[in-house]
Design a protein around this motif. Sequence first.
Motif, PDB file in Angstrom:
ATOM      1  N   LYS A 153       0.820  -1.205   0.000  1.00 53.53           N
ATOM      2  CA  LYS A 153       0.000   0.000   0.000  1.00 53.53           C
ATOM      3  C   LYS A 153       0.858   1.261   0.000  1.00 53.53           C
ATOM      4  O   LYS A 153       0.472   2.277  -0.594  1.00 53.53           O
ATOM      5  N   ILE A 154       2.000   1.207   0.664  1.00 51.30           N
ATOM      6  CA  ILE A 154       2.882   2.381   0.685  1.00 51.30           C
ATOM      7  C   ILE A 154       3.436   2.660  -0.707  1.00 51.30           C
ATOM      8  O   ILE A 154       3.433   3.801  -1.179  1.00 51.30           O
ATOM      9  N   ILE A 155       3.899   1.621  -1.408  1.00 47.98           N
ATOM     10  CA  ILE A 155       4.491   1.862  -2.721  1.00 47.98           C
ATOM     11  C   ILE A 155       3.427   2.048  -3.797  1.00 47.98           C
ATOM     12  O   ILE A 155       3.746   2.500  -4.904  1.00 47.98           O
ATOM     13  N   THR A 156       2.169   1.728  -3.490  1.00 45.20           N
ATOM     14  CA  THR A 156       1.095   2.035  -4.435  1.00 45.20           C
ATOM     15  C   THR A 156       0.947   3.541  -4.599  1.00 45.20           C
ATOM     16  O   THR A 156       0.620   4.028  -5.685  1.00 45.20           O
ATOM     17  N   ASP A 157       1.208   4.269  -3.521  1.00 47.81           N
ATOM     18  CA  ASP A 157       1.206   5.726  -3.599  1.00 47.81           C
ATOM     19  C   ASP A 157       2.452   6.184  -4.366  1.00 47.81           C
ATOM     20  O   ASP A 157       3.536   5.611  -4.230  1.00 47.81           O
ATOM     21  N   GLU A 158       2.313   7.212  -5.182  1.00 44.52           N
ATOM     22  CA  GLU A 158       3.423   7.671  -6.016  1.00 44.52           C
ATOM     23  C   GLU A 158       4.611   8.109  -5.177  1.00 44.52           C
ATOM     24  O   GLU A 158       5.774   7.828  -5.530  1.00 44.52           O
TER      25      GLU A 158
END
Length: 305
Positions: A153-158
Motif C-alpha cells: 500500500k505504501i508503494i502504491t502511492d506515487e
Amino acid sequence: MILLQLFFQEREMFPDLAPLMWCSFGTIAVLLQEIVSIYPALSPPTLSASVSNRACSVLALLQSLASHPETRSLLLEAAITEYLYPLLNTTSNTKSFEYLRLTTLGVFGALVKADDSEVVNSLLNSDIIPLCLRIMETGTELSKTVATFIVQKIITDEAGLQYVCATPERFFGIASVLAIMVAEQPPPSTRLLKHIVRCYLRLTDDPRARTALQTNLPDALRDGTFNNLLGDDAVAKRYLQQLLDNLAMPAHGAPPPSPGPAAVAEVTQPGSAPTAAGTPHPGPGPVAGGSRGGSSQAGPSRRRR
C-alpha cells in the motif's frame, strides 16, 4: 479500560466510537500509558501472555482510531504511531510477542488501507518500511501477509514508489526480501503470494526498477512454479501475467547499481534519527529478544532515509 473494551466489542453499534475516544478527556493519555508500560518487557523479552493480551486490547482501540476518517489524521499529527514502533522492533518468536506484533501491524494496516497520501508521507518519515521488511523475512505467515500488505500500500502511492526507488539500497532491500519469501519452503500462501506479486508489479512502474527486475525476478515467478498454488484465483493470475508482460517491455534508463550486502542489510534494519531540535534520537531501541541483555531503550522515533 473495561468500559472502552466493551465499547470496542460493540463497535458496530457505535460507529462514532473513535471520535468519542479522541475527544474524551484523558483517554488517549491512558492508552499511551498502557503501551509505554510494556517497554521494559520487550528487552530482555519477558512479556507474559496476560500483559500481551492487555496491550493488544489497547492496540485494537488504536486501530479503531486509525480506521476512522475523523481521527486518522489526528492520530498521525499527534505522533501516536511513534509509540508503536518498539512493539514491532522485536524478534522473540513466543506467542505473546507474535500476537503483539500482529496486532500492532493491524494499526498500520488500517492506516494504509485508506489510500491516503498524507498517511504514506507520514509513514515514509518513520521506520515502518525496514520493520515490515524484517517481519516479512522472519515472521509467521500471517504477520508476513500483513507486513507485505503495508509495504504494498505504501508503494502504491506515487510518493512511496519514488521513495523506495530513489536509491539502489532501498530498491534492492525490498526486492531481496520479496525474493526470499518467494523461495521459501513451504511456499507462501495464495494470499501472501498475491501481495508479493503486487509489490513486484508496482515496482515495474519505475523504469529503473523494471530494468533491474528483468534480471532479478525469481525464476519461480516465471516458470509456472505457482500455477497450482494460484489455482482458480483469476485476479492473482492476472497480476502475475501483467508483471511478466511489464518485464518483457524495454525499460528506459540504466538499472540501479547493485549494492553490497552491507548496504542491503542497512535498509532492512531500523536505526536512529535526529529529533526536531537536531540532537541524536535513540530510535526505536534495541532489538528485543536478541542476545543482548539490559533494559529496553524503546521509545518513539522518526526517521527518513
